[in-house]
Scaffold this active site. Structure first.
Site, PDB file in Angstrom:
ATOM      1  CG  HIS A 264      -2.257   1.646   1.349  1.00 23.67           C
ATOM      2  ND1 HIS A 264      -3.044   0.976   1.088  1.00 23.67           N
ATOM      3  CD2 HIS A 264      -1.554   2.084   1.424  1.00 23.67           C
ATOM      4  CE1 HIS A 264      -3.833   2.615   1.042  1.00 23.67           C
ATOM      5  NE2 HIS A 264      -2.830   3.240   1.704  1.00 23.67           N
ATOM      6  CD  GLU A 265       1.651   3.431   3.737  1.00 22.09           C
ATOM      7  OE1 GLU A 265       1.596   4.775   3.262  1.00 22.09           O
ATOM      8  OE2 GLU A 265       0.793   3.096   4.114  1.00 22.09           O
ATOM      9  CG  HIS A 268       0.611   6.554  -0.640  1.00 22.95           C
ATOM     10  ND1 HIS A 268      -0.486   7.269  -0.350  1.00 22.95           N
ATOM     11  CD2 HIS A 268       0.102   5.784   0.600  1.00 22.95           C
ATOM     12  CE1 HIS A 268      -1.493   7.174  -0.263  1.00 22.95           C
ATOM     13  NE2 HIS A 268      -1.253   5.682   0.660  1.00 22.95           N
ATOM     14  CD  GLU A 294      -6.127   5.863   0.354  1.00 27.36           C
ATOM     15  OE1 GLU A 294      -6.022   5.145   1.240  1.00 27.36           O
ATOM     16  OE2 GLU A 294      -4.758   6.685   0.940  1.00 27.36           O
TER      17      GLU A 294
END
Length: 497
Positions: A264-265, A268, A294
């Site tokens: 997930h990170e 980003h 997001e």
């Protein structure tokens, strides 16, 4: 030339922002406990300096002068974004900002104590003060920006998003999900009856998990010459585009939570690293709001890492770093079933891809009513419970800690933020659909651990555009259509039925 002076100002602000970002990331990862007081002083000073520098009257004069100059398209777009940021930064009086900041800090501190005690009655007066000031803020921003009050708050997180477009999209999604959640749960039960859900208990040494995460970050395109992975209490992606600071947290009894956090990170981080370096010192070169950010993390986490094809490639990597014995016979089907498991629950941050949007839509509807004055703080528990019962069949009436007290957003006055989460999930699905249209064999590439195609598409259509366009404009230019709930709905049907 006024634009050249704006660029020089942008470089000074970029340097201050760089220092704040790295000091903040270090505070969460490496700073010794005794450094806290002076670190807070340093960050407060730098934050004040940045605000004073960016909101000075001379900055408005420079922007006005640059707007009158004959500029090339990129420079004209840069000045327009400078104007948008300056207007949003200066439309609130400084005495109001100080008063609101103090109120919100006291509210958050009280919330942290009283949530653990399930004490809504004790917390409600503080939240009433927060809401009153949020209404004042919305009114002032509304006057300055020419927007409806709630739209003016959303503008701080996702420029260009308006309730007149989001309301019907969320209504369509909500109507679908209320019926779909029971269907998806029934389909899941049938699958588990045929192939029971397996669990693994490790132990999984942290260093082995770290090496697994690093290897996947590298495969996904993370540039380790411009970033690093650390450990923190809560995973985040911070730093600056040239020095991205990513974190995760580990458990030794299972590995998926840390790994999915890393993935997930990484989404980003790839966005930050992919922003146009030539615009890095200008507001034009920053990431375009929370929903787009997001969408990049959820693209990696949900569109890629929840897909069976991803695990065709990833499972050998998991076995290599963690060992076949520790996995206890887990196969691709087992890990896919685990990452795609759905369950109705009270807590937003623990929710799955299917139920999560209902948690967000509930908050979106309630905070619109709060800002508009149709709902008062005293009525929140009942209104929350009614919607939770309608959407998920769960009650929170006697459990405010797991109801309206569960999130930090309202205690700190962050109204207008919540829609970004589900908008990001929908935008991620819409980007994936566009990539599949352009590259029908992309899933075969994912199964081989090749992510060049998806990264090239996102770099060209999302990352390199930075803040050149509003959130809705960027999505339409990238995918060929405005936000379409049917694309996300089709994605959920395909995956969970």
């Amino acid at each position: 030339m006024s634009f050249a002076k704006l660029e020089a100002l942008g470089k000074r602000l970029e340097s201050i922002e760089h220092a704040i970002a790295i000091l903040s990331a270090d505070e969460a990862t490496n700073m010794p406990v005794g450094g806290g007081e002076k670190r807070a002083e340093a960050l407060a000073y730098l934050s004040g300096l940045m605000h004073e520098t960016s909101t000075a009257r001379e900055v408005g004069d420079l922007i006005a002068a640059a707007e009158a100059e004959d500029l090339e398209p990129d420079h004209r777009a840069a000045v327009a974004e400078f104007r948008r940021v300056y207007t949003n930064a200066t439309c609130l009086p400084s005495d109001f900002v100080r008063r609101q900041t103090e109120t919100n800090i006291r509210s958050e501190q009280l919330w942290r104590d009283l949530r653990a005690k399930n004490d809504w009655a004790g917390f409600a007066p503080a939240l009433e003060n927060v809401v009153a000031l949020a209404r004042e803020e919305a009114a002032m921003r509304s006057d300055a920006l020419g927007l409806d009050p709630y739209d003016a708050l959303m503008e701080q997180y996702d420029p260009g998003n308006r309730t007149r477009e989001i309301d019907p999209v969320f209504q369509t999604l909500k109507d679908f999900l209320v019926d779909f959640v029971p269907q998806a749960l029934a389909a899941q039960d049938e699958r588990h009856a045929k192939r029971p859900l397996k669990t693994v208990t490790g132990p999984f040494p942290i260093e082995h998990q770290r090496e697994l995460g690093l290897s996947m970050m590298a495969a996904l395109g993370f540039d380790f010459t411009h970033g690093r992975l650390d450990v923190s209490h809560h995973p985040f992606c911070g730093g600056v585009p040239t020095d991205v600071r990513m974190t995760t947290r580990y458990r030794t009894d299972e590995f998926l939570s840390a790994l999915m956090g890393v993935l997930h990170e990484t989404g980003h981080a790839l966005y930050e690293q992919g922003l146009p370096k030539q615009w890095g010192h200008l507001p034009l070169g920053k990431a375009r709001g929370m929903a787009i950010h997001e969408s990049q993390s959820l693209f990696v986490e949900c569109q890629l890492a929840h897909a069976p094809e991803f695990w065709v490639w990833a499972m050998p990597q998991v076995s290599k770093h963690l060992g076949d014995a520790a996995l206890g016979g887990w196969e691709i089907e087992d890990v896919v079933a685990s990452v795609n498991r759905i369950d109705k629950g009270l807590i937003r941050v623990d929710a799955d891809e299917v139920t999560y949007p209902l948690h967000v839509i509930l908050r979106y509807e309630l905070e619109q009513a709060l800002i508009g004055g149709e709902l008062e703080v005293a009525g929140i528990p009942e209104a929350w419970d009614a919607k939770m019962m309608e959407y998920l069949g769960l009650s929170t009436l006697d459990n405010p800690a797991d109801g309206p007290m569960q999130d930090v957003h309202w205690p700190v006055g962050a109204f207008g933020y919540f829609p970004s989460y589900t908008l990001g999930a929908m935008i991620a699905a819409q980007q994936w659909a566009a990539i599949e249209r352009a590259h029908p064999d992309v899933l075969d590439e994912i199964a081989e651990g090749r992510f060049d195609t998806v990264n090239a598409w996102r770099r060209q259509n999302i990352w390199q555009n930075a803040s050149r366009y509003s959130t809705p404009e960027l999505l339409e230019k990238a995918t060929g259509s405005p936000l379409d709930p049917q694309i996300f709905i089709a994605h959920l049907k395909r995956r969970y039925l």
